[in-house]
Enzyme design. Structure first.
Site, PDB file in Angstrom:
ATOM      1  N   CYS A   1      36.294  37.946  33.035  1.00  0.00           N
ATOM      2  CA  CYS A   1      36.130  38.850  34.176  1.00  0.00           C
ATOM      3  C   CYS A   1      34.770  38.640  34.840  1.00  0.00           C
ATOM      4  O   CYS A   1      33.746  39.129  34.351  1.00  0.00           O
ATOM      5  CB  CYS A   1      36.280  40.288  33.723  1.00  0.00           C
ATOM      6  SG  CYS A   1      36.022  41.482  35.040  1.00  0.00           S
TER       7      CYS A   1
ATOM      8  N   CYS B   1      33.015  41.785  36.026  1.00  0.00           N
ATOM      9  CA  CYS B   1      32.398  42.577  34.949  1.00  0.00           C
ATOM     10  C   CYS B   1      31.096  41.927  34.470  1.00  0.00           C
ATOM     11  O   CYS B   1      30.099  42.609  34.264  1.00  0.00           O
ATOM     12  CB  CYS B   1      33.312  42.676  33.721  1.00  0.00           C
ATOM     13  SG  CYS B   1      35.033  42.977  34.045  1.00  0.00           S
ATOM     14  N   ASP B   2      31.134  40.641  34.245  1.00  0.00           N
ATOM     15  CA  ASP B   2      30.048  39.998  33.503  1.00  0.00           C
ATOM     16  C   ASP B   2      29.194  39.019  34.320  1.00  0.00           C
ATOM     17  O   ASP B   2      28.181  38.525  33.823  1.00  0.00           O
ATOM     18  CB  ASP B   2      30.640  39.236  32.294  1.00  0.00           C
ATOM     19  CG  ASP B   2      31.338  40.183  31.331  1.00  0.00           C
ATOM     20  OD1 ASP B   2      30.874  41.328  31.198  1.00  0.00           O
ATOM     21  OD2 ASP B   2      32.345  39.790  30.731  1.00  0.00           O
TER      22      ASP B   2
END
Ligand code: NDP
Length: 315
Positions: free
Chosen positions: A137, A140-141
């Protein structure tokens, strides 16, 4: 505990969609029962830090956030249980859901929030470096790879979007594509081709990762099983999988309308499925956004839809 149980609202799954549905449903006195499913807390428990969920200015670990959501749902009386839904029968009311292959729950409304799972290549190193340089992701990261070098695996729209997103953070993005062409839409291909930060490695596959305390590089093979096969190592700091997601809908096949990729089809702007009283929230019905906040929002909608259905049908 008795074998069969009759309830008004059953929630299947414990990601942001399921817990938010439980918060709303319990505050609306629906006495919801929530089964946590295979991965209590859902996909977010595997991400290191959530920094884009409104209300957490310092960020929060995915695990802690899901614990908070669980507590919040419990505070209003949601009955949260361990257990996996193993079969679903929507052919008659009340609907019948089997838990762990043995117990049957009879429910007037069902909120399906079983999520989706990112596909992985299946390399042992993906598990070894989980949370230490391997991610599925970018939203997300990606932030953790500012000014670093990353690789994205895949040649579809998701991979191109993730590569594009990462190119604004990382100093260099390699796109590892197993074929000699991209499968993505023309517009995404154009963006990727024209982005000076993205280098596409066609006909290339990842065979393993290396690094002492996290990912430091990837073992690649180009032109595998051809006369120009070539193996080499590429130094990278982050390895992103973008080879697709699989919605967790296996038990609903044949019982509810799914699209060609297996996602539950909902009526526009609602969480209604083709079965009245059955609602879908979160990634299980969303191939497009797949964010914690959008999942939570659809969980809220599902609980409101369920409450209205119960009222309208005097249940
Ligand atoms: P896709 O199935 O479209 O693409 C998957 C990609 O991963 C392909 O390039 C495929 O390669 C590659 N791949 C699959 N398995 C492996 C493997 N084991 N090793 C190496 N590569 C692999 O998935 P997406 O998630 O990209 O897209 C899913 C759907 O969602 C599509 O319909 C897409 O158009 C849509 N979507 C739309 C967006 C938008 O409109 N903004 C954004 C994101 C997705 P190969 O081509 O060789 O099979």
């Amino acid at each position: 505990m008795e074998k069969n149980e009759r309830i008004r609202c059953l929630i299947i799954g414990s990601g942001p969609a399921g817990y938010t549905a439980a918060i709303y449903a319990s505050r609306a006195n629906l006495a919801p029962v929530l089964y946590e499913g295979m991965q209590p807390g859902g996909q977010l428990t595997t991400t290191s830090e959530v920094e884009n969920f409104p209300g957490y200015p310092e960020g929060i670990s995915g695990f802690d956030m899901m614990e908070d959501l669980k507590k919040q749902a419990g505070r209003f009386g949601a009955d949260i249980r361990r257990g996996i839904a193993t079969a679903a029968d929507f052919s008659q009311k009340p609907y019948r859901i089997t838990i762990d292959g043995e117990k049957t729950i009879e429910a007037d409304t069902v909120i399906i929030s079983t999520g989706a799972s990112a596909k992985y290549l299946g390399l042992p190193d993906e598990a070894k470096y989980a949370g230490m340089g391997v991610s599925a992701c970018a939203t997300c990261d990606g932030f953790f790879y500012r000014k670093k070098t990353v690789a994205v695996v895949g040649g579809g729209d998701t991979a191109c979007e993730e590569a594009e997103y990462l190119s604004h953070l990382a100093s260099k993005v390699y796109l590892i594509v197993r074929k000699n062409y991209l499968r993505a839409s023309n517009i995404m291909q154009k963006r990727v081709f024209e982005n000076p930060n993205i280098e596409i490695l066609f006909e290339t596959q990842a065979e393993g990762l290396f690094g002492e305390n996290g990912v430091e590089g990837v073992h690649l093979v180009k032109g595998k099983d051809t006369d120009h096969e070539e193996r080499y190592d590429l130094p990278i700091d982050g390895f992103f999988l973008a080879i697709g997601h699989k919605p967790n809908t296996d038990i609903f096949k044949g019982a509810i309308t799914l699209d060609e990729s297996g996602y539950i089809v909902t009526a526009p702007h609602t969480t209604e499925t083709n079965i009245e009283g059955v609602f879908a929230a979160g990634d299980v019905a969303d191939p497009r956004y797949r964010q914690a906040i959008t999942a939570a929002a659809s969980g809220c909608k599902a609980a409101i839809d369920a409450e209205r259905y119960l009222v309208n049908n005097n249940l």
